[in-house]
Write a protein that holds these residues in place. Structure first.
Motif, PDB file in Angstrom:
ATOM      1  N   GLU A 151       0.912   7.739  -1.200  1.00 11.31           N
ATOM      2  CA  GLU A 151       0.750   8.049  -2.605  1.00 11.31           C
ATOM      3  C   GLU A 151       0.877   6.768  -3.422  1.00 11.31           C
ATOM      4  N   ASP A 152       0.160   6.717  -4.530  1.00 11.75           N
ATOM      5  CA  ASP A 152       0.119   5.531  -5.385  1.00 11.75           C
ATOM      6  C   ASP A 152       0.905   5.833  -6.644  1.00 11.75           C
ATOM      7  N   SER A 153       2.152   5.378  -6.694  1.00 11.78           N
ATOM      8  CA  SER A 153       3.004   5.691  -7.838  1.00 11.78           C
ATOM      9  C   SER A 153       2.630   4.815  -9.025  1.00 11.78           C
ATOM     10  N   PRO A 154       2.901   5.269 -10.255  1.00 15.61           N
ATOM     11  CA  PRO A 154       2.599   4.460 -11.438  1.00 15.61           C
ATOM     12  C   PRO A 154       3.372   3.148 -11.470  1.00 15.61           C
ATOM     13  N   GLU A 155       4.522   3.122 -10.811  1.00 14.11           N
ATOM     14  CA  GLU A 155       5.365   1.929 -10.857  1.00 14.11           C
ATOM     15  C   GLU A 155       4.851   0.812  -9.954  1.00 14.11           C
ATOM     16  N   PHE A 156       4.098   1.169  -8.906  1.00 15.75           N
ATOM     17  CA  PHE A 156       3.620   0.145  -7.977  1.00 15.75           C
ATOM     18  C   PHE A 156       2.251   0.547  -7.467  1.00 15.75           C
ATOM     19  N   ASN A 157       1.277  -0.344  -7.629  1.00 12.77           N
ATOM     20  CA  ASN A 157      -0.079  -0.044  -7.200  1.00 12.77           C
ATOM     21  C   ASN A 157      -0.189  -0.268  -5.698  1.00 12.77           C
ATOM     22  N   ALA A 158       0.158   0.756  -4.937  1.00 12.43           N
ATOM     23  CA  ALA A 158       0.289   0.631  -3.493  1.00 12.43           C
ATOM     24  C   ALA A 158      -1.021   0.308  -2.790  1.00 12.43           C
ATOM     25  N   LYS A 159      -2.157   0.604  -3.420  1.00 12.52           N
ATOM     26  CA  LYS A 159      -3.436   0.419  -2.731  1.00 12.52           C
ATOM     27  C   LYS A 159      -3.657  -1.029  -2.304  1.00 12.52           C
ATOM     28  N   PHE A 160      -3.109  -1.990  -3.043  1.00  8.94           N
ATOM     29  CA  PHE A 160      -3.316  -3.390  -2.685  1.00  8.94           C
ATOM     30  C   PHE A 160      -2.584  -3.733  -1.386  1.00  8.94           C
ATOM     31  N   ALA A 161      -1.363  -3.218  -1.243  1.00  8.98           N
ATOM     32  CA  ALA A 161      -0.610  -3.457  -0.012  1.00  8.98           C
ATOM     33  C   ALA A 161      -1.301  -2.794   1.176  1.00  8.98           C
ATOM     34  N   TRP A 162      -1.803  -1.582   0.971  1.00  7.65           N
ATOM     35  CA  TRP A 162      -2.491  -0.890   2.063  1.00  7.65           C
ATOM     36  C   TRP A 162      -3.811  -1.578   2.414  1.00  7.65           C
TER      37      TRP A 162
END
Length: 204
Positions: A151-162
């Motif tokens: 899931e991509d939380s508003p606090e951290f744009n997880a898609k870049f890490a993935w």
């Protein structure tokens, strides 16, 4: 953290005047959003777009910078939609260039990485939504998220890490539908590896 001038202003803007805050996007993901938009009946399209209004901040001189929904922005640009709904989250119009960039970094709203995942200068960011290059690993991350793997939380744009996680593990022919499908299958499998548990937003 620097206090933001929160405004939550809903309005519209010309898409060719919007500035990206990330260096690339996933065109396969863009094409999916183009399809979703095109499927909307004429009497429903405006409301549909309002539901996906681009999230912006206002910068020095009144410039408008996209901080969320770059892919919707590019999809609408590709469809020839000139004016789009936007929601201005914060107003930094009263700050100089350096103070504006400092605030953007503090809030995690700027991602100066190119289409190969390499960090670049803020000055190297694309000048417009239409000029953003394709990073297929961002598409992989988007579709893996839609499959429920993270899931991509508003606090951290997880898609870049993935996207970086997949970049290190998957090499494919992204130019063809079959090639992308094969890479996506590999990405879903990679998202189940033990190493993926350390990534932001991982869902057990």
């Amino acid at each position: 953290m620097t206090r933001a001038h929160q405004v939550d202003e809903k309005t519209s803007a010309r898409i060719d005047e919007l500035k990206p805050t990330q260096g690339a996007l996933g065109m396969e993901h863009v094409r999916e959003k183009m399809r979703l938009t095109s499927e909307q009946p004429d009497d429903r399209r405006a409301a549909f777009m309002d539901e996906h209004a681009l999230r912006l901040v206002r910068g020095p001189g009144g410039t408008l910078h996209v901080i969320d929904h770059h892919h919707w922005a590019r999809a609408w640009h590709e469809l020839g939609i000139a004016v789009v709904p936007v929601s201005i989250a914060c107003d930094f119009n009263d700050r100089d260039h350096d103070a504006f960039l400092a605030a953007m970094r503090e809030h995690g709203w700027i991602h100066p990485f190119d289409a190969q995942g390499n960090e670049t200068s803020v000055e190297a960011l694309p000048p417009s939504i239409g000029a953003m290059p394709d990073d297929p690993y961002l598409s992989l991350a988007a579709f893996v998220r839609m499959a429920g793997m993270f899931e991509d939380s508003p606090e951290f744009n997880a898609k870049f890490a993935w996207a970086e996680y997949f970049r290190e593990r998957i090499q494919g022919d992204f130019a063809s539908t079959a090639g992308f499908a094969k890479a996506l299958a590999q990405a879903v499998a990679a998202s189940r590896e033990d190493e993926a548990r350390e990534l932001p937003g991982f869902k057990a």
